[in-house]
Design an enzyme around this catalytic site. Structure first.
Site, short mmCIF file in Angstrom:
data_model
loop_
_atom_site.label_atom_id
_atom_site.label_comp_id
_atom_site.label_asym_id
_atom_site.label_seq_id
_atom_site.Cartn_x
_atom_site.Cartn_y
_atom_site.Cartn_z
N CYS A 1 0.80 -1.23 0.00
CA CYS A 1 0.00 0.00 0.00
C CYS A 1 0.84 1.29 0.00
O CYS A 1 1.42 1.61 -1.02
CB CYS A 1 -1.00 -0.04 1.15
SG CYS A 1 -2.39 1.09 0.85
N HIS B 1 -3.53 -5.51 2.39
CA HIS B 1 -3.13 -5.62 3.80
C HIS B 1 -3.77 -6.89 4.35
O HIS B 1 -4.26 -7.72 3.63
CB HIS B 1 -3.68 -4.46 4.61
CG HIS B 1 -3.23 -3.12 4.22
ND1 HIS B 1 -2.05 -2.59 4.65
CD2 HIS B 1 -3.82 -2.18 3.46
CE1 HIS B 1 -1.94 -1.35 4.17
NE2 HIS B 1 -2.99 -1.08 3.44
N ARG C 1 -12.25 6.82 -1.31
CA ARG C 1 -11.33 5.75 -0.93
C ARG C 1 -11.81 4.43 -1.49
O ARG C 1 -13.02 4.21 -1.62
CB ARG C 1 -11.20 5.66 0.59
CG ARG C 1 -10.68 6.91 1.25
CD ARG C 1 -10.27 6.66 2.68
NE ARG C 1 -9.09 5.81 2.75
CZ ARG C 1 -7.84 6.24 2.57
NH1 ARG C 1 -7.60 7.51 2.31
NH2 ARG C 1 -6.82 5.40 2.65
N1 GLN Z 1 -2.09 6.96 1.97
C1 GLN Z 1 -2.28 6.01 0.96
C2 GLN Z 1 -3.67 6.04 0.30
O1 GLN Z 1 -4.68 6.25 0.96
C3 GLN Z 1 -1.92 4.65 1.50
C4 GLN Z 1 -2.87 4.12 2.54
C5 GLN Z 1 -2.48 2.79 3.11
O2 GLN Z 1 -1.29 2.42 3.18
N2 GLN Z 1 -3.48 2.05 3.55
O3 GLN Z 1 -3.73 5.85 -0.87
#
Ligand code: GLN
Length: 252
Positions: A96, A197, A130
């Site tokens: 990520c 993850h 998101r």
């Molecule tokens: N900040 C990044 C995004 O939201 C990565 C987030 C994360 O590692 N879960 O794209």
């Protein structure tokens, strides 16, 4: 007891990039290595530290924009060393936020352009919505051996692969790199980047073994052949996660 094999993991920024217990991936690598009589030495690499020589597998976890901004300049400075290490056969797993920063650049939610290490031929731009949910992928790291990977994604970044870039896998359920291409992650040699993850490896033990085998191959110059474990709990975890992805994988 002296173990028969010794491999070195370079864990980049463990105290900055460790969202969703991404350090669990190291615990899995270390346990599965020990069960096979392989000693896994983990070297933490913090901002300002030299990049240690002789690393067989680099690991970098995920993090929020804030943590990414704190480490991005340091990581970008290591870009050439990391790219060279991977070109000469070192393995890597980047998750990520770490995946995004191993690309060429990441434009975060505030519009700030963070420099990347340039290991992966891709760039990432944060979007408004998101991408959150369980994910199921199909991938074929070894020709003729299709496998599935299950995990959980939560990212605002849309990752765009360059034309000749090789994705890690094809999205069966979930968003993946950008929610539209149908691809997830990226692969360069023995280096993998992914949004998954979970942490990733407890529910995808075959992938942990693949990474360990790559690290051993880097160290010894010979392919490592492991006897598989039963992995009953791990298979169950994979199934639960895969079923969740199939039924309610991320969608806008
Ligand atoms: N900040 C990044 C995004 O939201 C990565 C987030 C994360 O590692 N879960 O794209």
């Amino acid at each position: 007891m002296t173990r028969t094999q010794h491999i070195v993991v370079g864990h980049l920024y463990p105290s900055y990039l460790n969202i969703y217990a991404d350090r669990g991936n190291i615990a899995v690598l270390s346990a599965r290595a020990a069960w096979r009589d392989v000693e896994l030495e983990v070297i933490a690499i913090s901002p300002g530290d030299p990049t240690p020589a002789g690393v067989d597998l680099f690991y970098v976890g995920g993090g929020q924009d804030r943590e990414q901004a704190l480490v991005a300049p340091d990581l970008a400075l290591r870009g050439e060393e990391l790219t060279d290490a991977i070109a000469t056969g070192a393995a890597a797993l980047a998750v990520c936020g770490g995946y995004q920063l191993l690309g060429r650049s990441y434009r975060d939610q505030a519009g700030v352009e963070l420099p990347g290490a340039g290991v992966f031929p891709l760039h990432t731009v944060a979007g408004d919505r998101r991408m959150i949910g369980d994910v199921l992928l199909e991938c074929e790291l070894e020709p003729g051996q299709p496998r599935t990977v299950a995990g959980f994604e939560n990212h605002a970044g849309r990752t765009i692969l360059e034309e000749d870039a090789q994705p890690l896998g094809r999205v069966v359920a979930g968003f993946g790199n950008d929610g539209v291409s149908g691809y997830e992650g990226c692969r360069v040699g023995r280096a993998l980047g992914t949004y998954l993850h979970g942490p990733l490896l407890p529910r995808n033990p075959w992938l942990a073994d693949w990474l360990l085998a790559q690290a051993i191959a880097h160290r010894t110059g010979e392919a490592a052949v492991f006897q598989p474990f039963e992995d009953v709990l791990e298979a169950e975890a994979h199934e639960v996660s895969a079923a969740r992805a199939r039924s309610r994988g991320g969608r806008f």
